[in-house]
Design a protein around this motif. Structure first.
Motif, PDB file in Angstrom:
ATOM      1  N   LEU A 150      24.437  -1.990  19.337  1.00  0.00           N
ATOM      2  CA  LEU A 150      23.863  -0.806  19.949  1.00  0.00           C
ATOM      3  C   LEU A 150      22.688  -1.179  21.115  1.00  0.00           C
ATOM      4  CD1 LEU A 150      23.236   1.369  16.678  1.00  0.00           C
ATOM      5  CD2 LEU A 150      24.629   1.769  18.618  1.00  0.00           C
ATOM      6  N   LEU A 151      22.040  -2.250  20.861  1.00  0.00           N
ATOM      7  CA  LEU A 151      21.150  -2.568  22.019  1.00  0.00           C
ATOM      8  C   LEU A 151      21.765  -3.110  23.081  1.00  0.00           C
ATOM      9  CD1 LEU A 151      18.251  -2.998  22.915  1.00  0.00           C
ATOM     10  CD2 LEU A 151      18.154  -5.286  21.827  1.00  0.00           C
ATOM     11  N   GLU A 152      22.785  -3.892  22.969  1.00  0.00           N
ATOM     12  CA  GLU A 152      23.546  -4.530  24.168  1.00  0.00           C
ATOM     13  C   GLU A 152      24.459  -3.182  24.709  1.00  0.00           C
ATOM     14  OE1 GLU A 152      25.950  -7.604  22.550  1.00  0.00           O
ATOM     15  OE2 GLU A 152      24.097  -8.834  22.404  1.00  0.00           O
ATOM     16  N   GLU A 153      24.885  -2.144  24.103  1.00  0.00           N
ATOM     17  CA  GLU A 153      25.412  -1.310  24.727  1.00  0.00           C
ATOM     18  C   GLU A 153      24.253  -0.276  25.763  1.00  0.00           C
ATOM     19  OE1 GLU A 153      28.656   0.821  26.485  1.00  0.00           O
ATOM     20  OE2 GLU A 153      28.696  -1.038  25.182  1.00  0.00           O
ATOM     21  N   MET A 154      23.494  -0.157  25.101  1.00  0.00           N
ATOM     22  CA  MET A 154      22.542   0.790  25.768  1.00  0.00           C
ATOM     23  C   MET A 154      21.856  -0.217  26.999  1.00  0.00           C
ATOM     24  SD  MET A 154      18.644   1.726  24.753  1.00  0.00           S
ATOM     25  CE  MET A 154      18.007  -0.079  24.698  1.00  0.00           C
ATOM     26  N   MET A 155      21.646  -1.251  26.840  1.00  0.00           N
ATOM     27  CA  MET A 155      21.266  -2.096  28.094  1.00  0.00           C
ATOM     28  C   MET A 155      22.363  -2.023  29.201  1.00  0.00           C
ATOM     29  SD  MET A 155      19.320  -5.243  26.201  1.00  0.00           S
ATOM     30  CE  MET A 155      18.899  -6.140  27.653  1.00  0.00           C
ATOM     31  N   LYS A 156      23.798  -2.250  28.673  1.00  0.00           N
ATOM     32  CA  LYS A 156      24.647  -2.161  29.774  1.00  0.00           C
ATOM     33  C   LYS A 156      24.775  -0.823  30.397  1.00  0.00           C
ATOM     34  CE  LYS A 156      27.949  -5.380  27.153  1.00  0.00           C
ATOM     35  NZ  LYS A 156      29.022  -5.556  26.459  1.00  0.00           N
ATOM     36  N   GLN A 157      24.872   0.369  29.658  1.00  0.00           N
ATOM     37  CA  GLN A 157      24.657   1.732  30.216  1.00  0.00           C
ATOM     38  C   GLN A 157      23.649   1.985  31.115  1.00  0.00           C
ATOM     39  OE1 GLN A 157      27.173   3.849  29.723  1.00  0.00           O
ATOM     40  NE2 GLN A 157      28.424   2.411  28.727  1.00  0.00           N
ATOM     41  N   ALA A 158      22.423   1.391  30.463  1.00  0.00           N
ATOM     42  CA  ALA A 158      21.216   1.523  31.644  1.00  0.00           C
ATOM     43  C   ALA A 158      21.272   0.881  32.809  1.00  0.00           C
ATOM     44  CB  ALA A 158      19.943   1.278  30.914  1.00  0.00           C
ATOM     45  N   LYS A 159      21.885  -0.469  32.634  1.00  0.00           N
ATOM     46  CA  LYS A 159      22.108  -1.136  34.125  1.00  0.00           C
ATOM     47  C   LYS A 159      23.237  -0.554  34.805  1.00  0.00           C
ATOM     48  CE  LYS A 159      22.702  -5.846  35.416  1.00  0.00           C
ATOM     49  NZ  LYS A 159      22.781  -7.153  35.153  1.00  0.00           N
ATOM     50  N   ASN A 160      24.264  -0.055  34.589  1.00  0.00           N
ATOM     51  CA  ASN A 160      25.413   0.375  34.996  1.00  0.00           C
ATOM     52  C   ASN A 160      25.029   1.733  35.656  1.00  0.00           C
ATOM     53  OD1 ASN A 160      27.128  -1.613  34.682  1.00  0.00           O
ATOM     54  ND2 ASN A 160      28.139  -0.690  32.941  1.00  0.00           N
ATOM     55  N   SER A 161      23.850   2.573  35.158  1.00  0.00           N
ATOM     56  CA  SER A 161      23.605   3.931  35.696  1.00  0.00           C
ATOM     57  C   SER A 161      22.322   3.561  36.765  1.00  0.00           C
ATOM     58  CB  SER A 161      22.991   4.730  34.497  1.00  0.00           C
ATOM     59  OG  SER A 161      24.118   5.015  33.433  1.00  0.00           O
ATOM     60  N   GLY A 162      22.113   2.426  37.136  1.00  0.00           N
ATOM     61  CA  GLY A 162      21.150   2.237  38.068  1.00  0.00           C
ATOM     62  C   GLY A 162      19.824   1.940  37.623  1.00  0.00           C
ATOM     63  N   PHE A 163      19.484   1.702  36.249  1.00  0.00           N
ATOM     64  CA  PHE A 163      18.045   1.336  35.887  1.00  0.00           C
ATOM     65  C   PHE A 163      17.847   0.101  36.144  1.00  0.00           C
ATOM     66  CE2 PHE A 163      19.110   5.404  33.627  1.00  0.00           C
ATOM     67  CZ  PHE A 163      17.972   5.941  33.773  1.00  0.00           C
ATOM     68  N   THR A 164      16.421  -0.456  36.359  1.00  0.00           N
ATOM     69  CA  THR A 164      16.094  -1.531  36.833  1.00  0.00           C
ATOM     70  C   THR A 164      15.362  -2.301  35.427  1.00  0.00           C
ATOM     71  OG1 THR A 164      14.215  -0.946  37.807  1.00  0.00           O
ATOM     72  CG2 THR A 164      16.211  -1.305  39.241  1.00  0.00           C
ATOM     73  N   SER A 165      14.757  -1.311  34.548  1.00  0.00           N
ATOM     74  CA  SER A 165      14.227  -1.883  33.329  1.00  0.00           C
ATOM     75  C   SER A 165      14.263  -0.909  32.422  1.00  0.00           C
ATOM     76  CB  SER A 165      12.710  -2.257  33.842  1.00  0.00           C
ATOM     77  OG  SER A 165      12.193  -0.818  34.265  1.00  0.00           O
ATOM     78  N   LEU A 166      13.968  -1.277  31.079  1.00  0.00           N
ATOM     79  CA  LEU A 166      13.869  -0.530  30.005  1.00  0.00           C
ATOM     80  C   LEU A 166      12.633  -1.012  29.306  1.00  0.00           C
ATOM     81  CD1 LEU A 166      17.287  -0.910  28.413  1.00  0.00           C
ATOM     82  CD2 LEU A 166      16.370   1.220  29.449  1.00  0.00           C
ATOM     83  N   SER A 167      11.800   0.130  28.454  1.00  0.00           N
ATOM     84  CA  SER A 167      10.666  -0.446  27.848  1.00  0.00           C
ATOM     85  C   SER A 167      10.866   0.322  26.626  1.00  0.00           C
ATOM     86  CB  SER A 167       9.517   0.086  28.619  1.00  0.00           C
ATOM     87  OG  SER A 167       9.474   1.604  28.611  1.00  0.00           O
ATOM     88  N   LEU A 168      10.053  -0.101  25.294  1.00  0.00           N
ATOM     89  CA  LEU A 168      10.015   0.334  24.064  1.00  0.00           C
ATOM     90  C   LEU A 168       8.655  -0.122  23.519  1.00  0.00           C
ATOM     91  CD1 LEU A 168      10.752  -2.351  22.165  1.00  0.00           C
ATOM     92  CD2 LEU A 168      12.866  -1.911  22.883  1.00  0.00           C
ATOM     93  N   SER A 169       8.516   0.455  22.521  1.00  0.00           N
ATOM     94  CA  SER A 169       7.286   0.193  21.475  1.00  0.00           C
ATOM     95  C   SER A 169       7.946  -0.249  20.202  1.00  0.00           C
ATOM     96  CB  SER A 169       6.430   1.275  21.267  1.00  0.00           C
ATOM     97  OG  SER A 169       5.689   1.534  22.436  1.00  0.00           O
ATOM     98  N   VAL A 170       7.348  -1.242  19.636  1.00  0.00           N
ATOM     99  CA  VAL A 170       8.063  -1.904  18.116  1.00  0.00           C
ATOM    100  C   VAL A 170       6.762  -2.324  17.478  1.00  0.00           C
ATOM    101  CG1 VAL A 170       8.504  -4.214  18.944  1.00  0.00           C
ATOM    102  CG2 VAL A 170       9.631  -3.223  16.879  1.00  0.00           C
ATOM    103  N   ASP A 171       6.762  -2.117  16.198  1.00  0.00           N
ATOM    104  CA  ASP A 171       5.560  -2.723  15.383  1.00  0.00           C
ATOM    105  C   ASP A 171       5.917  -4.165  15.115  1.00  0.00           C
ATOM    106  OD1 ASP A 171       4.675  -3.675  12.659  1.00  0.00           O
ATOM    107  OD2 ASP A 171       3.702  -1.903  12.703  1.00  0.00           O
ATOM    108  N   PRO A 172       4.731  -5.137  15.292  1.00  0.00           N
ATOM    109  CA  PRO A 172       5.213  -6.551  15.381  1.00  0.00           C
ATOM    110  C   PRO A 172       5.919  -7.069  14.046  1.00  0.00           C
ATOM    111  CG  PRO A 172       3.072  -6.269  15.453  1.00  0.00           C
ATOM    112  CD  PRO A 172       3.499  -4.896  15.411  1.00  0.00           C
ATOM    113  N   ASP A 173       5.761  -6.251  13.216  1.00  0.00           N
ATOM    114  CA  ASP A 173       6.285  -6.754  11.718  1.00  0.00           C
ATOM    115  C   ASP A 173       7.776  -6.324  11.495  1.00  0.00           C
ATOM    116  OD1 ASP A 173       3.956  -8.135  10.660  1.00  0.00           O
ATOM    117  OD2 ASP A 173       3.065  -6.129  10.066  1.00  0.00           O
ATOM    118  N   ASN A 174       8.234  -5.383  12.583  1.00  0.00           N
ATOM    119  CA  ASN A 174       9.518  -4.949  12.444  1.00  0.00           C
ATOM    120  C   ASN A 174      10.716  -6.161  12.539  1.00  0.00           C
ATOM    121  OD1 ASN A 174      12.159  -3.558  12.951  1.00  0.00           O
ATOM    122  ND2 ASN A 174      11.076  -1.688  13.610  1.00  0.00           N
ATOM    123  N   PRO A 175      11.500  -6.387  12.058  1.00  0.00           N
ATOM    124  CA  PRO A 175      12.560  -7.624  12.233  1.00  0.00           C
ATOM    125  C   PRO A 175      13.225  -7.292  13.548  1.00  0.00           C
ATOM    126  CG  PRO A 175      12.936  -6.773   9.824  1.00  0.00           C
ATOM    127  CD  PRO A 175      11.994  -5.667  10.701  1.00  0.00           C
TER     128      PRO A 175
END
Length: 67
Positions: free
Chosen positions: A8-33
């Motif tokens: 899912l992460l790789e597909e999201m990154m591919k789609q974002a890049k192909n759509s012209g986005f130059t970056s992605l950001s997110l928030s995650v708990d440091p204890d989350n795997p």
């Protein structure tokens, strides 16, 4: 075979890049795997928001065949 989160992460990154986005950001708990999954795909810590890390990836530095 890669796990569903990786796929899912790789597909999201591919789609974002192909759509012209130059970056992605997110928030995650440091204890989350998923934190290690994001780091392994080029996300870097850019800040702290409460108890979570804000992370960002530059899609221009990510391989066209994200895997």
């Amino acid at each position: 075979m890669p796990k569903i989160g990786t796929l899912l992460l790789e597909e999201m990154m591919k789609q974002a890049k192909n759509s012209g986005f130059t970056s992605l950001s997110l928030s995650v708990d440091p204890d989350n795997p998923a934190f290690r999954l994001y780091e392994g795909h080029g996300f870097v810590k850019v800040g702290i928001n409460g108890t979570s890390y804000d992370m960002k990836v530059n899609l221009n530095k990510v391989s066209d065949d994200i895997s």
